[in-house]
Design a protein around this motif. Sequence first.
Motif, PDB file in Angstrom:
ATOM      1  N   PHE A 236       0.871  -1.126   0.054  1.00  0.00           N
ATOM      2  CA  PHE A 236       0.192  -0.008  -0.056  1.00  0.00           C
ATOM      3  C   PHE A 236       0.985   1.312   0.062  1.00  0.00           C
TER       4      PHE A 236
ATOM      5  N   TRP B 232       0.439   4.979   0.940  1.00  0.00           N
ATOM      6  CA  TRP B 232      -0.487   5.850   1.285  1.00  0.00           C
ATOM      7  C   TRP B 232       0.154   7.371   1.273  1.00  0.00           C
ATOM      8  N   SER B 233       1.260   7.546   0.541  1.00  0.00           N
ATOM      9  CA  SER B 233       1.701   8.955   0.123  1.00  0.00           C
ATOM     10  C   SER B 233       0.731   9.513  -1.030  1.00  0.00           C
TER      11      SER B 233
ATOM     12  N   VAL C 142      -2.237   9.939  -1.001  1.00  0.00           N
ATOM     13  CA  VAL C 142      -3.065  10.764  -0.289  1.00  0.00           C
ATOM     14  C   VAL C 142      -2.492  12.206   0.034  1.00  0.00           C
TER      15      VAL C 142
ATOM     16  N   ARG D  84      -4.496   3.817  -7.016  1.00  0.00           N
ATOM     17  CA  ARG D  84      -4.359   3.180  -5.438  1.00  0.00           C
ATOM     18  C   ARG D  84      -5.708   3.400  -5.115  1.00  0.00           C
TER      19      ARG D  84
ATOM     20  N   GLU E  34      -5.997   2.649  -0.770  1.00  0.00           N
ATOM     21  CA  GLU E  34      -5.719   3.866  -0.091  1.00  0.00           C
ATOM     22  C   GLU E  34      -6.751   5.148  -0.466  1.00  0.00           C
TER      23      GLU E  34
ATOM     24  N   THR F  43     -10.233   4.611   1.225  1.00  0.00           N
ATOM     25  CA  THR F  43      -9.967   4.561   2.582  1.00  0.00           C
ATOM     26  C   THR F  43      -9.963   5.846   3.154  1.00  0.00           C
ATOM     27  N   ALA F  44      -9.047   6.750   2.211  1.00  0.00           N
ATOM     28  CA  ALA F  44      -8.882   8.052   2.806  1.00  0.00           C
ATOM     29  C   ALA F  44     -10.068   9.036   2.523  1.00  0.00           C
TER      30      ALA F  44
END
Lengths: 221, 219, 249
Positions: free
Chosen positions: B3, B5-6, B8, B185, B188, B191-192
Amino acid sequence: MDFDFAVITDHWRFLASGVGITLLLSVVSGLTSLVAGLVVALLRLYGPRPLRVAVVLYIDSMRAIPVLVVLVWSFFALPILTGLTMPPFVAALVGLTVHLAAYAAEIVRAGVESVRPGQTRAALALGMSRAQIVRRIILPQAIVRMLPAFGSLLSITIKDTAIASVIAVPELMRQSETLAGQSFQPIEVYTFAMLVYFFILFPVTRGVDIFYQRVAHLGRS
Amino acid sequence: MSFDWSVVWQHRDALIAGTATTILLTVATMAIAVPCGIIVAILRLYGWAPVRALATAYVEFFRNLPLILVVFWAFYVPPILTGLGLSPLATGLAALALNVTAYNAETFRAGINSIRRGQVEAAMVLGMNRVQALRRVVVPQAVRRILPVLASTWVSLFKDTSLVSVIAVTELAYVSMQIRAQSFRVLEMLTAMAAIYWLLGYPQAKLVDWIQRRFAITE
Amino acid sequence: MAAGAKIIRYRGVIKRYGGFQALGGVDLDVHAGEVVCLIGPSGSGKSTLLRCTNGLEAIDGGDIEFEGAMLPRDERALRAVRTRMGMVFQSFELFPHLTALENVAEGPRTVLRNDLVEANRRATAMLAKVGLADKASSYPSALSGGQQQRVAIARALAMEPDVMLFDEPTSALDPETIGEVLSVMKKLADEGMTMVVVTHEMTFARRVGDWVAVFDTGRIVEQGPPTQIFDAPTTERTRDFLSHLGWTG
């Protein structure tokens, strides 16, 4: 300006299947969220503390997150996490159940808490156990008191199935979008869809109202 | 499974802009729907019979339609009928306002109706006229009953703004899903998106609870 | 139970709600076949004592003895004790989702585990006893206050209790229906039922009571036979209370 409603009659089977899926999804997710909501509510009312905290967190989270987001997440993100792929209908069912069960749980809790404490005292005075009291005295009255709120939730459920169109569930909204796009006749198609939804939803709310008038006295202690 | 997450953080500007649009839509819709709701409620309660019927029909119609359908209808139909094209944002706002006005009208009507007749009669026998009775006796009490419901409608509206994403209004849901499509993505971004709605919506839900406790009616 | 045997003994009963002391040391005996009336101003602890008697509230000090044994603290044991006490509430508390017959049969069915036939037989007999045999299939919402309270009495009697506890049974009734409930209570008393009655109906206490206890701020300020309390009270408090009510004997 002429309106040509032949587009509706020509494709009535296509639209009817959409109506069928709408009704099926509404009924099934209505039932699953009812059962799940009841379980969640009982956990909240009578469960051990850590479970109660978790349940409250879940319920309040569903009040904050839109149905659209839950549905989209269930269809696109959940398979990535779990490795299972779900057909759109199942993903919609999962998403709707998770979202609506929170509301159902609140309705159950409010219904149970609205029964007069005197009723519990009277049942205790007869020598009944707590479990007997909940089962035989509290729940029957609470269920009557919950009816208007559940009627409203059913109405919301049916409306929420239309959002499942976003994840390609072939319910009425989706079928209408497809047909409107292909036929370049959005007015006829969407107007027809509006009428169908109205004539499904209006009787549901009215019907619940009328049924409730009849049985309200059974819940009034 | 890896994953990232960056993604986001990289798109934070777009997400912030999307969030701002969501908040703007919510505020603007309520700014329209509260006064309009009051007007419709008054028409329903005190208008002539045909006006009352029309107002009731409006309320019942919009309360029994899925909002997403109203959004689609508002986007596709008026341009063909009238030749006018509103921007997606304006269209979305119009659809939301029509919908929430109907709910507000019902809230205001029920709130005013819930004040017992005896209250108005007590005011009148003191010598007040109808307007004074309304202003000094009915409205203050009605506000106590209406405010909690209005707060609840507000939170629902906040969530419903996500529906105008289907007509490409650049609010939070649309922006998130665009980034998802471009960056691939999926987990990510989705979910964000859920997390941002949660961060904004959770305090609002708690505030509604507080308002309901504060204004709880004990008779 | 031999006549004259002590069914309930209260010894120094104390009950607190947070900082407020509702009962500050109550001593009282209830003998078999006796009608004990608890009178006094609102909030003086009469109803509290009644609720402590069948364990709806737990006491904070002192003892309550029932039929020779201490009132248990354990919920299961307490339930068994409750089946031997009948309680009637000011707000009737009939179960709205059940008919009159079903209300009266509920205790025998669910608690005593009688089969349906036996429970209904008992219930029918009790409803007849309170004069409401014809209302068996009516729901509480269709009954007047007095009728509902009589059904509530029948519901308690169906358990065949050794003592009946009445918590202001007529306070929520219209004047016209008070009489029908008091008649039923008098009939029970005449049949020898042991009764503890919290009431504001002084005429009833005077005529039907065997023993009267006057409460004030959580204590009994005077107790004795009705002739003493109503005709020749020995304490200032009792005199004040009675004159307040306009009692002229």
